[in-house]
Motif scaffolding. Structure first.
Motif, mmCIF file in Angstrom:
data_model
loop_
_atom_site.group_PDB
_atom_site.id
_atom_site.type_symbol
_atom_site.label_atom_id
_atom_site.label_comp_id
_atom_site.label_asym_id
_atom_site.label_seq_id
_atom_site.Cartn_x
_atom_site.Cartn_y
_atom_site.Cartn_z
ATOM 1 N N MET A 1 6.989 18.668 2.521
ATOM 2 C CA MET A 1 6.448 18.917 1.211
ATOM 3 C C MET A 1 5.376 17.865 0.919
ATOM 4 N N ALA A 2 4.322 18.270 0.254
ATOM 5 C CA ALA A 2 3.175 17.396 -0.021
ATOM 6 C C ALA A 2 3.568 16.180 -0.851
ATOM 7 N N GLU A 3 4.444 16.370 -1.826
ATOM 8 C CA GLU A 3 4.843 15.254 -2.687
ATOM 9 C C GLU A 3 5.569 14.175 -1.879
ATOM 10 N N ALA A 4 6.487 14.576 -1.010
ATOM 11 C CA ALA A 4 7.215 13.616 -0.178
ATOM 12 C C ALA A 4 6.260 12.883 0.755
ATOM 13 N N TYR A 5 5.291 13.585 1.306
ATOM 14 C CA TYR A 5 4.317 12.957 2.192
ATOM 15 C C TYR A 5 3.458 11.949 1.428
ATOM 16 N N ALA A 6 3.047 12.306 0.213
ATOM 17 C CA ALA A 6 2.256 11.382 -0.607
ATOM 18 C C ALA A 6 3.063 10.125 -0.939
ATOM 19 N N GLN A 7 4.348 10.278 -1.224
ATOM 20 C CA GLN A 7 5.202 9.114 -1.507
ATOM 21 C C GLN A 7 5.354 8.241 -0.264
ATOM 22 N N GLU A 8 5.456 8.882 0.891
ATOM 23 C CA GLU A 8 5.556 8.141 2.152
ATOM 24 C C GLU A 8 4.287 7.328 2.401
ATOM 25 N N LEU A 9 3.126 7.939 2.187
ATOM 26 C CA LEU A 9 1.864 7.218 2.349
ATOM 27 C C LEU A 9 1.790 6.030 1.388
ATOM 28 N N ALA A 10 2.213 6.233 0.168
ATOM 29 C CA ALA A 10 2.144 5.173 -0.841
ATOM 30 C C ALA A 10 3.081 4.023 -0.507
ATOM 31 N N SER A 11 4.201 4.315 0.155
ATOM 32 C CA SER A 11 5.154 3.255 0.486
ATOM 33 C C SER A 11 4.564 2.241 1.459
ATOM 34 N N SER A 12 3.488 2.590 2.156
ATOM 35 C CA SER A 12 2.830 1.667 3.073
ATOM 36 C C SER A 12 2.033 0.591 2.329
ATOM 37 N N GLY A 13 1.774 0.841 1.045
ATOM 38 C CA GLY A 13 0.990 -0.108 0.260
ATOM 39 C C GLY A 13 -0.502 0.157 0.307
#
Length: 194
Positions: free
Chosen positions: A1-13
């Motif tokens: 899902m796009a939202e989960a992927y966006a959260q994953e990207l954001a977790s990298s800082g």
């Protein structure tokens, strides 16, 4: 899902994550639709809005209720993915089972710390739940009668209106068509190609 992927990207800082529904600025921005409605149709009785994460209905509903507390706000939920509707009924965020739906833009769960649950609960007068056949019929009606190709989540709002229209005779109802991003493959799976 796009939202989960966006959260994953954001977790990298390296990226900032902005929720499409669980963000006060997003909700306020969506509330401007309510201002536009009030300018165009000040005597509306009912407004139908598809519910996903709750940002759209929270924003629009807050504005409409502030200016006209008598307007009835109908939140329309897809039976196949009804996280906000179930959470509103329970009074807290609950997990629900998600099945494929033509209204894919409003499918999925909501954040445990969502600000939309109390907002939506305070403005929604009634939740209407629609099945896939009802959503599909509204997609077809918009395409064939109105020459509008919309996404399933937009047709969901019309499906909610159609489901209870018999109760609303003589009233002015507004249906917010919330998007035009449709998936041709999804529509083909629903049994009608475009």
């Amino acid at each position: 899902m796009a939202e989960a992927y966006a959260q994953e990207l954001a977790s990298s800082g390296a990226y900032a994550y902005i929720s499409p529904y669980n963000d006060p600025d997003i909700i306020a921005g969506q509330g401007t639709i309510g201002l536009e409605l009030l300018e165009q149709c000040e005597d509306m009785d009912n407004v139908f809005i598809s519910m996903g994460g709750g940002g759209l209905i929270s924003g629009v509903g807050s504005v409409l209720k502030a200016f006209n507390p008598q307007v009835r706000l109908y939140g329309v939920s897809a039976l196949n993915s009804r996280a906000l509707a179930a959470s509103m009924a329970a009074g807290q965020v609950v997990e629900t089972h998600h099945l494929p739906t033509l209204a894919e833009a409003v499918s999925g769960g909501i954040d445990q710390d969502t600000i939309t649950l109390p907002l939506a609960s305070s403005v929604v007068d009634e939740v209407v739940e629609c099945d896939e056949d009802e959503i599909g019929a509204s997609l077809k009606q918009l395409a064939f009668d109105e020459n509008m190709i919309v996404e399933g989540s937009a047709a969901l709002a019309l499906a909610g209106f159609q489901k209870i229209a018999h109760r609303l005779g003589g009233q002015t109802s507004v249906i917010i068509l919330c998007g035009g991003n449709f998936d041709r493959d999804l529509l083909n799976m629903a049994g009608w190609g475009i």
